[in-house]
Design an enzyme around this catalytic site. Structure first.
Site, mmCIF file in Angstrom:
data_model
loop_
_atom_site.group_PDB
_atom_site.id
_atom_site.type_symbol
_atom_site.label_atom_id
_atom_site.label_comp_id
_atom_site.label_asym_id
_atom_site.label_seq_id
_atom_site.Cartn_x
_atom_site.Cartn_y
_atom_site.Cartn_z
ATOM 1 N N TYR A 280 75.326 52.102 24.159
ATOM 2 C CA TYR A 280 74.775 52.351 22.827
ATOM 3 C C TYR A 280 75.498 51.485 21.803
ATOM 4 O O TYR A 280 74.862 50.824 20.971
ATOM 5 C CB TYR A 280 74.908 53.828 22.465
ATOM 6 C CG TYR A 280 74.392 54.163 21.086
ATOM 7 C CD1 TYR A 280 73.033 54.400 20.876
ATOM 8 C CD2 TYR A 280 75.250 54.220 19.995
ATOM 9 C CE1 TYR A 280 72.542 54.698 19.614
ATOM 10 C CE2 TYR A 280 74.773 54.508 18.729
ATOM 11 C CZ TYR A 280 73.427 54.750 18.542
ATOM 12 O OH TYR A 280 72.940 55.035 17.278
ATOM 13 N N SER B 50 74.617 50.846 13.156
ATOM 14 C CA SER B 50 75.508 52.007 13.201
ATOM 15 C C SER B 50 76.902 51.546 12.785
ATOM 16 O O SER B 50 77.239 50.360 12.926
ATOM 17 C CB SER B 50 75.562 52.564 14.628
ATOM 18 O OG SER B 50 76.611 53.497 14.781
#
Length: 238
Positions: A146, A134
């Site tokens: 995350y 990401s």
């Protein structure tokens, strides 16, 4: 890489970015196996000609199901795409299980699959591992756990790329921005389409890129190269 006739495995391939990657790999001539947790979504993918494996990658049994499903096949492309968010709250110990589930799915599972499927990948004339991280792996927002899993996977990807530099296995990191998926449905603001994000990733596989910075991640990477501190400040306010 010419994907015609190659066997690919896409984890989390029944929805979102993974589904689009699977569709585009199939369109490029690859045979594609997808994993997922939803029986209905897997059934829909089977109807489109995909081999499917039902698997919860946060569990050892789920990892085993994937490995056993492909270990005797000429796997050439491994796409570690499956990922989940976390409800982690620093002031709420009750959210630690959600955090652990996120870590198991986003970080532990890709490491396990890379390790256990590497002998199969090494046996091919050419192969690729694609780890989907990401933009948050470059600079985190406030989604602590995350972001941490994606940063960990980024570090792991860079490490194994070095370890495999003299092999036939190419290691690629794909860094999406915020993408229009079920995971981001509650978010407002501009989002990249899953189709366009997948197109950049598949192009990166085809052309042998080491990193695929999709969409706005290109700008984030540029800012980070100039001033990591500025990139962190921007993302922590994002």
């Amino acid at each position: 890489m010419d994907m015609r006739g190659k066997l690919a495995l896409v984890t989390g391939g029944s929805d979102g970015i993974g589904r689009e990657i699977a569709l585009q790999l199939q369109a490029a001539g690859a045979e594609v196996i997808v994993t997922g947790r939803s029986a209905d979504k897997l059934q829909a993918m089977a109807g489109l000609g995909f081999v499917t494996i039902a698997s919860d990658l946060s569990t050892p049994a789920g990892i085993d199901a994937v490995v056993n499903g492909v270990a005797d096949k000429p796997l050439a492309i491994l796409v570690n795409n499956a990922g989940v968010g976390s409800a982690y709250d620093l002031d709420q110990p009750s959210t630690l299980e959600s955090a652990a589930h996120c870590i198991r799915t986003n970080l532990d599972a890709p490491i396990a699959l890379c390790t256990r499927l590497l002998p199969v990948l090494r046996a091919q004339p050419e192969a690729a591992i694609v780890n989907v991280t990401s933009g948050l792996a470059i600079a985190p927002s406030t989604g602590s756990v995350y972001c941490a899993t994606k940063a960990g996977l980024r570090s792991y990807t860079q490490s194994i790329r070095h370890l495999l530099k003299d092999s036939r296995v190419r290691v690629i990191e794909a860094l999406p921005p915020v993408v229009e998926t079920n995971m981001t449905a509650a978010r407002v603001g501009k989002k990249m389409s899953a189709h366009d994000c997948a197109a950049e990733i598949v192009h990166g596989i085809r052309t042998g890129r080491r990193e695929v910075n999709a969409g706005m991640v290109k700008l984030l990477q540029m800012v980070h190269s100039i001033s990591p501190a500025l990139a962190r400040r921007v993302m922590l306010r994002f």
